[in-house]
Design a protein around this motif. Structure first.
Motif, mmCIF file in Angstrom:
data_model
loop_
_atom_site.group_PDB
_atom_site.id
_atom_site.type_symbol
_atom_site.label_atom_id
_atom_site.label_comp_id
_atom_site.label_asym_id
_atom_site.label_seq_id
_atom_site.Cartn_x
_atom_site.Cartn_y
_atom_site.Cartn_z
ATOM 1 N N ASP A 139 -111.349 69.012 22.927
ATOM 2 C CA ASP A 139 -110.703 68.085 23.848
ATOM 3 C C ASP A 139 -110.196 68.775 25.108
ATOM 4 N N SER A 174 -110.050 70.186 35.314
ATOM 5 C CA SER A 174 -110.085 69.302 36.479
ATOM 6 C C SER A 174 -109.986 70.145 37.743
ATOM 7 N N LYS A 200 -96.547 60.068 32.907
ATOM 8 C CA LYS A 200 -97.181 58.990 32.138
ATOM 9 C C LYS A 200 -98.191 58.233 32.990
ATOM 10 N N LEU A 215 -101.259 60.508 33.410
ATOM 11 C CA LEU A 215 -102.096 60.525 32.206
ATOM 12 C C LEU A 215 -102.841 59.205 32.032
ATOM 13 N N ARG A 216 -102.155 58.096 32.306
ATOM 14 C CA ARG A 216 -102.796 56.781 32.205
ATOM 15 C C ARG A 216 -103.947 56.668 33.209
ATOM 16 N N LEU A 217 -103.729 57.149 34.426
ATOM 17 C CA LEU A 217 -104.756 57.125 35.464
ATOM 18 C C LEU A 217 -106.008 57.876 35.023
ATOM 19 N N HIS A 218 -105.808 58.988 34.309
ATOM 20 C CA HIS A 218 -106.930 59.809 33.859
ATOM 21 C C HIS A 218 -107.396 59.481 32.438
ATOM 22 N N SER A 219 -106.794 58.462 31.830
ATOM 23 C CA SER A 219 -107.122 58.029 30.466
ATOM 24 C C SER A 219 -107.046 59.185 29.471
ATOM 25 N N VAL A 220 -105.942 59.924 29.544
ATOM 26 C CA VAL A 220 -105.742 61.083 28.682
ATOM 27 C C VAL A 220 -104.444 60.894 27.908
ATOM 28 N N GLU A 221 -104.494 61.122 26.604
ATOM 29 C CA GLU A 221 -103.299 61.055 25.763
ATOM 30 C C GLU A 221 -102.477 62.327 25.957
ATOM 31 N N TYR A 222 -101.158 62.202 25.802
ATOM 32 C CA TYR A 222 -100.273 63.339 26.026
ATOM 33 C C TYR A 222 -100.622 64.574 25.174
#
Length: 133
Positions: free
Chosen positions: A11, A15, A81, A84-91
């Protein structure tokens, strides 16, 4: 390069990264006059791309700029948050990617003092944990 014997790197997110993104590498360019630029009104320009990498460390720049402006934990949490939401990545995935990226960075410090690097890493990880509580 790392050898992934644990499977944890599956995972690992990389970037594009400025590499030295902090408040000192931003400039407010006056778009409505010099007087307003003094109050932060204008176009924000990012400078000094000497450390830019296409395969940089996810979250590194975001954390560096938040730390450099001494953003309070609640503001940092809202920003992180949304990031992370923008990049569709969980913390947890983002945190692991940051740790793996920092470990990889530690192997190519060149002339950067390792003691300062350890201080930066500890500070960054404590800030992230405190912000994401």
């Amino acid at each position: 390069e790392f050898t992934d014997k644990t499977g944890l790197l599956r995972d690992y997110i990389q970037s594009a990264s400025h590499g030295d993104f902090w408040i000192g590498n931003t400039v407010i360019e006056p778009t409505f006059g010099v007087a307003l630029a003094k109050y932060g009104i204008g176009a924000i320009k990012i400078i000094d791309f000497g450390g830019f990498r296409f395969n940089g460390i996810f979250l590194f720049d975001a954390l560096r700029v938040l730390i450099s402006v001494n953003a309070p934990p609640l503001l940092a949490k809202i920003y992180l948050k949304a990031f992370l939401r923008l990049h569709s990545v969980e913390y947890p995935v983002a945190r692991n990617s940051l740790i793996f990226g920092l470990a990889e960075m530690s192997m190519r410090l060149d002339h950067f003092p390792s003691e300062r690097f350890v201080i930066m890493v500890n500070s960054m990880l404590r800030y992230l944990e405190r912000s994401m509580k």
